[in-house]
Design a protein around this motif. Structure first.
Motif, PDB file in Angstrom:
ATOM      1  N   VAL A  69      14.929  -1.014   0.837  1.00 56.35           N
ATOM      2  CA  VAL A  69      14.677  -1.147  -0.594  1.00 56.35           C
ATOM      3  C   VAL A  69      15.660  -0.324  -1.405  1.00 56.35           C
ATOM      4  N   SER A  70      15.813  -0.728  -2.651  1.00 55.70           N
ATOM      5  CA  SER A  70      16.545   0.054  -3.640  1.00 55.70           C
ATOM      6  C   SER A  70      15.532   0.490  -4.695  1.00 55.70           C
ATOM      7  N   LYS A  71      15.983   1.313  -5.614  1.00 57.54           N
ATOM      8  CA  LYS A  71      15.041   1.747  -6.642  1.00 57.54           C
ATOM      9  C   LYS A  71      14.615   0.570  -7.518  1.00 57.54           C
ATOM     10  N   ARG A  72      15.512  -0.377  -7.722  1.00 54.74           N
ATOM     11  CA  ARG A  72      15.164  -1.542  -8.525  1.00 54.74           C
ATOM     12  C   ARG A  72      14.126  -2.419  -7.827  1.00 54.74           C
ATOM     13  N   SER A  73      14.266  -2.616  -6.521  1.00 54.16           N
ATOM     14  CA  SER A  73      13.304  -3.459  -5.809  1.00 54.16           C
ATOM     15  C   SER A  73      11.922  -2.808  -5.772  1.00 54.16           C
ATOM     16  N   VAL A  74      11.875  -1.491  -5.650  1.00 58.69           N
ATOM     17  CA  VAL A  74      10.580  -0.796  -5.672  1.00 58.69           C
ATOM     18  C   VAL A  74       9.951  -0.924  -7.054  1.00 58.69           C
ATOM     19  N   ARG A  75      10.733  -0.742  -8.090  1.00 55.69           N
ATOM     20  CA  ARG A  75      10.236  -0.842  -9.462  1.00 55.69           C
ATOM     21  C   ARG A  75       9.720  -2.252  -9.757  1.00 55.69           C
ATOM     22  N   CYS A  76      10.463  -3.270  -9.328  1.00 53.38           N
ATOM     23  CA  CYS A  76      10.048  -4.660  -9.553  1.00 53.38           C
ATOM     24  C   CYS A  76       8.787  -4.998  -8.764  1.00 53.38           C
ATOM     25  N   ARG A  77       8.716  -4.532  -7.527  1.00 55.30           N
ATOM     26  CA  ARG A  77       7.527  -4.824  -6.718  1.00 55.30           C
ATOM     27  C   ARG A  77       6.299  -4.154  -7.305  1.00 55.30           C
ATOM     28  N   GLN A 117       1.159  -4.573 -10.372  1.00 53.39           N
ATOM     29  CA  GLN A 117       0.364  -4.275 -11.562  1.00 53.39           C
ATOM     30  C   GLN A 117      -0.119  -5.561 -12.228  1.00 53.39           C
ATOM     31  N   VAL A 118       0.753  -6.529 -12.389  1.00 54.39           N
ATOM     32  CA  VAL A 118       0.376  -7.807 -13.014  1.00 54.39           C
ATOM     33  C   VAL A 118      -0.661  -8.525 -12.154  1.00 54.39           C
ATOM     34  N   LYS A 119      -0.444  -8.508 -10.848  1.00 53.09           N
ATOM     35  CA  LYS A 119      -1.378  -9.155  -9.927  1.00 53.09           C
ATOM     36  C   LYS A 119      -2.766  -8.515 -10.032  1.00 53.09           C
ATOM     37  N   TYR A 120      -2.821  -7.187 -10.105  1.00 55.35           N
ATOM     38  CA  TYR A 120      -4.095  -6.486 -10.219  1.00 55.35           C
ATOM     39  C   TYR A 120      -4.768  -6.810 -11.550  1.00 55.35           C
ATOM     40  N   ARG A 121      -4.017  -6.803 -12.639  1.00 58.81           N
ATOM     41  CA  ARG A 121      -4.599  -7.105 -13.952  1.00 58.81           C
ATOM     42  C   ARG A 121      -5.189  -8.502 -13.995  1.00 58.81           C
ATOM     43  N   ASN A 122      -4.466  -9.488 -13.447  1.00 62.67           N
ATOM     44  CA  ASN A 122      -4.970 -10.858 -13.430  1.00 62.67           C
ATOM     45  C   ASN A 122      -6.222 -10.978 -12.578  1.00 62.67           C
ATOM     46  N   LEU A 124       0.829  -1.207   0.000  1.00 60.85           N
ATOM     47  CA  LEU A 124       0.000   0.000   0.000  1.00 60.85           C
ATOM     48  C   LEU A 124       0.864   1.259   0.000  1.00 60.85           C
ATOM     49  N   MET A 125       1.914   1.262   0.803  1.00 59.17           N
ATOM     50  CA  MET A 125       2.813   2.418   0.856  1.00 59.17           C
ATOM     51  C   MET A 125       3.531   2.622  -0.472  1.00 59.17           C
ATOM     52  N   VAL A 126       3.954   1.529  -1.107  1.00 55.80           N
ATOM     53  CA  VAL A 126       4.625   1.631  -2.404  1.00 55.80           C
ATOM     54  C   VAL A 126       3.674   2.248  -3.426  1.00 55.80           C
ATOM     55  N   CYS A 127       2.447   1.778  -3.457  1.00 56.39           N
ATOM     56  CA  CYS A 127       1.474   2.314  -4.423  1.00 56.39           C
ATOM     57  C   CYS A 127       1.205   3.795  -4.190  1.00 56.39           C
ATOM     58  N   LYS A 128       1.087   4.191  -2.937  1.00 55.85           N
ATOM     59  CA  LYS A 128       0.856   5.608  -2.627  1.00 55.85           C
ATOM     60  C   LYS A 128       2.027   6.471  -3.084  1.00 55.85           C
TER      61      LYS A 128
END
Length: 90
Positions: free
Chosen positions: A51-59, A64-69, A9-13
């Protein structure tokens, strides 16, 4: 790091607030946005982030994929439910 729903939730915000998507992919500006998101999340006292910027981007891509499915499943089940509950008169 173990990701909890509160972390997600925090990542999405933060992604909504920073809005890295107007910038071109692989551009310096977009990378700076992801770095700022990671920096902001590391400064949050609770829940603790490592976290790093890569881990945030990957998460975020995973979410997004989880929501689409999930959305696709709900749409298909809704269409099937509507079709199966039709009343036919002969």
């Amino acid at each position: 790091m173990r990701w909890l729903k509160l972390h997600d939730l925090m990542v999405c915000k933060e992604v909504l607030e920073a809005a890295p998507f107007p910038y071109r992919m692989n551009s310096r500006e977009r990378g700076n946005c992801w770095e700022e998101i990671a920096k902001t999340l590391r400064n949050v006292p609770f829940p603790k982030f490592r976290v790093s910027k890569r881990s945030v981007r990957c998460r975020f891509a995973f979410l997004q994929v989880k929501y689409r499915n999930h959305h696709k499943e709900n749409q298909q089940s809704f269409a099937w439910h509507r079709w199966s509950n039709r009343k036919y008169s002969i």
